[in-house]
Write a protein that holds these residues in place. Structure first.
Motif, short mmCIF file in Angstrom:
data_model
loop_
_atom_site.label_atom_id
_atom_site.label_comp_id
_atom_site.label_asym_id
_atom_site.label_seq_id
_atom_site.Cartn_x
_atom_site.Cartn_y
_atom_site.Cartn_z
N ALA A 15 0.66 -1.26 -0.05
CA ALA A 15 -0.07 0.07 -0.02
C ALA A 15 0.84 1.12 0.10
N LEU A 16 1.76 1.22 0.82
CA LEU A 16 2.76 2.35 0.77
C LEU A 16 3.29 2.59 -0.57
N THR A 18 2.32 1.76 -3.46
CA THR A 18 1.06 2.25 -4.38
C THR A 18 1.12 3.63 -4.37
N ALA A 19 1.37 4.31 -2.95
CA ALA A 19 0.86 5.60 -2.78
C ALA A 19 2.04 6.53 -3.12
N ASP A 21 4.63 8.46 -5.81
CA ASP A 21 4.77 8.99 -7.08
C ASP A 21 6.04 8.34 -7.55
N HIS A 25 8.99 6.41 -5.24
CA HIS A 25 9.10 5.31 -5.45
C HIS A 25 10.60 4.82 -5.74
N THR A 59 -1.50 10.67 2.05
CA THR A 59 -1.74 9.69 2.00
C THR A 59 -0.72 8.61 2.23
N ALA A 60 0.55 9.07 1.32
CA ALA A 60 1.77 8.35 1.52
C ALA A 60 2.45 8.02 3.03
N ALA A 63 0.56 5.85 5.23
CA ALA A 63 0.83 4.57 4.67
C ALA A 63 2.05 4.03 5.31
#
Length: 316
Positions: A15-16, A18-19, A21, A25, A59-60, A63
């Motif tokens: 989930a992290l 995915t959150a 950019d 990443h 959000t990130a 996460a």
């Protein structure tokens, strides 16, 4: 019954990622085989592998906190949040000169948690380092470092912030419970070292000498307090993991050592050692108001135990 913790970590780390950019990443993800990055331990405010939480959106960042929470018990997670918040307190105490901030914590993932059978993650910054390795559905925890500066903030002599207070108080209770001979064996030096001995080394050759007083020489009260002290550090982990780690130590030899003055308010240090166990605590900087603690497994840090089993069953 299958251990749910590895899947909780897998889901939280996925989930992290995915959150994040694309740029974040790229900074966050490293190869599992990058030993230098994966076997990293740094509790000072230095550059480190990973992506900074301050650079992430809400959000990130949330996460990342959810991932951290999978590795810690509720009480340890509260300690970690208090440690992070102390960056703002310390920055004020230093006259806002160093730009310390509570977003200066970094998360890194090693391998692909969604697909790999070997992967790891770490969340780390000033006075916090939590390292978890997952191999073939087994979680290997450690090192786990918690520090605090200031170790205590007081009002009229009463603490309003003392994140690692129990770690000090239990050790002092143990020291007070020792008889004269036991106490003489436990106190290994009149002055405390300047830091924990294991420092930021990726590998620790244990045991550290001198060992101090062996557990079998302690009376019932002293032995019970030593067991409580070890449990305090293991209970930083989620309950199922803490129980497993305690079982690994069951009936093995333990030693307790203290260095420095024994009365509160002075620079002091202690450690507990056992089979594949090293606990260190120091409060030696800032005139005894700057604490470091670490839980390590010298033979198994950074997943060495589960990786050894994996290599036996999965020859590469």
């Amino acid at each position: 019954m299958e251990d749910p913790l590895p899947e909780q970590m897998r889901a939280a780390s996925t989930a992290l990622l995915t959150a994040l950019d694309p740029a974040a990443h790229e900074n966050a993800v490293h190869s599992f085989d990058d030993e230098a990055a994966r076997r990293w331990l740094e509790y000072r405010p230095r550059p480190r592998p990973g992506v900074c939480l301050a650079a992430l959106d809400v959000t990130a960042r949330k996460a990342a906190h959810r991932l951290l929470a999978t590795a810690l018990s509720p009480s340890a997670y509260a300690q970690a949040m208090a440690i992070i918040s102390l960056e703002e307190v310390l920055d004020r105490a230093e006259g806002w000169q160093r730009g310390r901030h509570s977003g200066d914590y970094w998360v890194a993932v090693f391998g692909d948690p969604a697909h790999d059978d070997r992967w790891a993650w770490r969340l780390e910054g000033h006075h916090l380092s939590v390292n978890m390795t997952v191999v073939d559905g087994q979680v290997s925890p450690a090192p786990i470092f918690f520090g605090a500066n200031p170790a205590a903030v007081r009002y009229a002599g009463r603490p309003v912030s003392r994140p690692l207070g129990v770690e000090e108080d239990l050790a002092r209770a143990l020291l007070d419970a020792l008889g004269p001979a036991e106490r003489a064996a436990a106190i290994i030096a009149d002055e405390a070292p300047t830091d924990i001995i294991s420092a930021t080394r990726g590998r620790v050759d244990a045991p550290l000498e001198p060992l101090g007083v062996p557990a079998q020489r302690l009376g019932p009260t002293g032995r019970a307090l030593l067991d409580q002290l070890v449990a305090l550090y293991l209970d930083r982990l989620p309950p199922e993991l803490a129980i497993r780690e305690a079982a690994r130590l069951d009936a093995g030899p333990l030693h307790f050592a203290w260095a420095g003055p024994t009365h509160p308010g002075r620079r002091h240090y202690y450690r507990v050692q056992g089979d594949d166990l090293l606990i260190e605590y120091d409060n030696t900087s800032a005139d005894g108001n700057h604490a470091h603690t670490v839980l390590r497994r010298p033979a198994s840090d950074f997943g060495a135990d589960v990786l050894a089993t994996h290599h036996q069953t999965h020859p590469h």
